[in-house]
Enzyme design. Structure first.
Site, mmCIF file in Angstrom:
data_model
loop_
_atom_site.group_PDB
_atom_site.id
_atom_site.type_symbol
_atom_site.label_atom_id
_atom_site.label_comp_id
_atom_site.label_asym_id
_atom_site.label_seq_id
_atom_site.Cartn_x
_atom_site.Cartn_y
_atom_site.Cartn_z
ATOM 1 N N ILE A 57 42.648 86.864 17.328
ATOM 2 C CA ILE A 57 43.740 86.107 17.888
ATOM 3 C C ILE A 57 44.224 86.542 19.151
ATOM 4 O O ILE A 57 44.757 85.924 19.891
ATOM 5 C CB ILE A 57 44.566 85.425 16.959
ATOM 6 C CG1 ILE A 57 45.404 86.340 16.187
ATOM 7 C CG2 ILE A 57 44.244 84.183 16.262
ATOM 8 C CD1 ILE A 57 46.645 85.901 15.620
ATOM 9 N N HIS A 111 39.110 96.410 8.592
ATOM 10 C CA HIS A 111 38.163 95.665 9.473
ATOM 11 C C HIS A 111 37.585 96.645 10.667
ATOM 12 O O HIS A 111 38.059 97.651 10.902
ATOM 13 C CB HIS A 111 39.122 94.691 9.904
ATOM 14 C CG HIS A 111 40.540 95.136 10.747
ATOM 15 N ND1 HIS A 111 41.536 95.486 9.983
ATOM 16 C CD2 HIS A 111 40.738 95.484 11.795
ATOM 17 C CE1 HIS A 111 42.379 96.126 10.682
ATOM 18 N NE2 HIS A 111 42.058 96.043 11.859
HETATM 19 P P1 AMP Z 1 44.195 97.132 14.137
HETATM 20 O O1 AMP Z 1 44.801 97.024 12.555
HETATM 21 O O2 AMP Z 1 44.939 97.917 14.827
HETATM 22 O O3 AMP Z 1 42.656 97.729 13.953
HETATM 23 O O4 AMP Z 1 44.103 95.733 14.304
HETATM 24 C C1 AMP Z 1 44.446 94.377 13.794
HETATM 25 C C2 AMP Z 1 43.771 93.308 14.620
HETATM 26 O O5 AMP Z 1 44.164 92.069 13.881
HETATM 27 C C3 AMP Z 1 44.579 93.125 16.164
HETATM 28 O O6 AMP Z 1 43.309 93.046 17.016
HETATM 29 C C4 AMP Z 1 45.231 91.606 16.081
HETATM 30 O O7 AMP Z 1 44.927 90.854 17.025
HETATM 31 C C5 AMP Z 1 44.181 91.148 14.658
HETATM 32 N N1 AMP Z 1 44.907 89.936 14.088
HETATM 33 C C6 AMP Z 1 46.160 90.059 13.475
HETATM 34 N N2 AMP Z 1 46.295 89.039 12.697
HETATM 35 C C7 AMP Z 1 45.152 88.279 13.213
HETATM 36 C C8 AMP Z 1 45.073 86.754 12.609
HETATM 37 N N3 AMP Z 1 46.087 85.992 12.025
HETATM 38 N N4 AMP Z 1 43.916 86.220 12.906
HETATM 39 C C9 AMP Z 1 43.026 86.968 13.641
HETATM 40 N N5 AMP Z 1 43.190 88.428 14.100
HETATM 41 C C10 AMP Z 1 44.433 88.806 13.814
#
Ligand code: AMP
Ligand code: ZN
Length: 140
Positions: free
Chosen positions: A30, A98
């Protein structure tokens, strides 16, 4: 469990899905770094690469491989960055494993994957490699 990606897997929190199978879900980030920024997650909660089973990790990587080909067809990026962060020191924000697919175009202004090359100390590099080889049961 109070995990945002588990809630996305169970549909308690909405997401824009791109792919789903028994083990894996892929949805759009998002806060996209570029158009087509995807996240690929195991459905079974695992915080990092240390907790995930090998089977789930391979399933996530297999879906990542297929999605990269789909992204190439749909968006025709000039490149793709895969990112998978483990732990706060690695800037992991959501503690549910992820993989990010980030489509890249030259001149897109993103600074991910840009680092300064500084030659390492070969003795230190070799010493660490020996320890890792030994841990892998691979020592010569
Ligand atoms: P990281 O843990 O730093 O690898 O990244 C977490 C990722 O999750 C970030 O790019 C956020 O933009 C993404 N993110 C967090 N919450 C959501 C959500 N509800 N839907 C989609 N993406 C998300
Ligand atoms: Zn989770």
């Amino acid at each position: 469990m109070d995990c945002i990606f588990c809630k996305i897997v169970s549909n308690e929190i909405p997401s824009v899905k791109a792919y789903e199978d028994d083990r894996v879900l892929a949805f759009m980030d998002i806060n996209p770094l570029n158009e087509g920024h995807l996240l690929i997650v195991p459905k079974a909660h695992a915080a990092t690469i240390y907790e995930i089973t090998e089977a789930d990790f391979l399933a996530v990587m297999s879906v990542t491989h297929k999605l990269a080909a789909a992204v190439k067809k749909v968006l025709n990026p000039e490149g793709i960055n895969l990112m998978q962060l483990n732990g706060r020191a690695a800037n992991q924000v959501v503690p549910h494993l992820h993989v990010h697919i980030v489509p890249r175009w030259s001149g897109d202004g993103l600074t991910i994957s840009q680092w300064e090359m500084v030659a390492g100390n070969m003795e230190k590099i070799k010493a660490v490699a020996e320890k890792i080889q030994s841990e892998m049961g691979n020592a010569e």
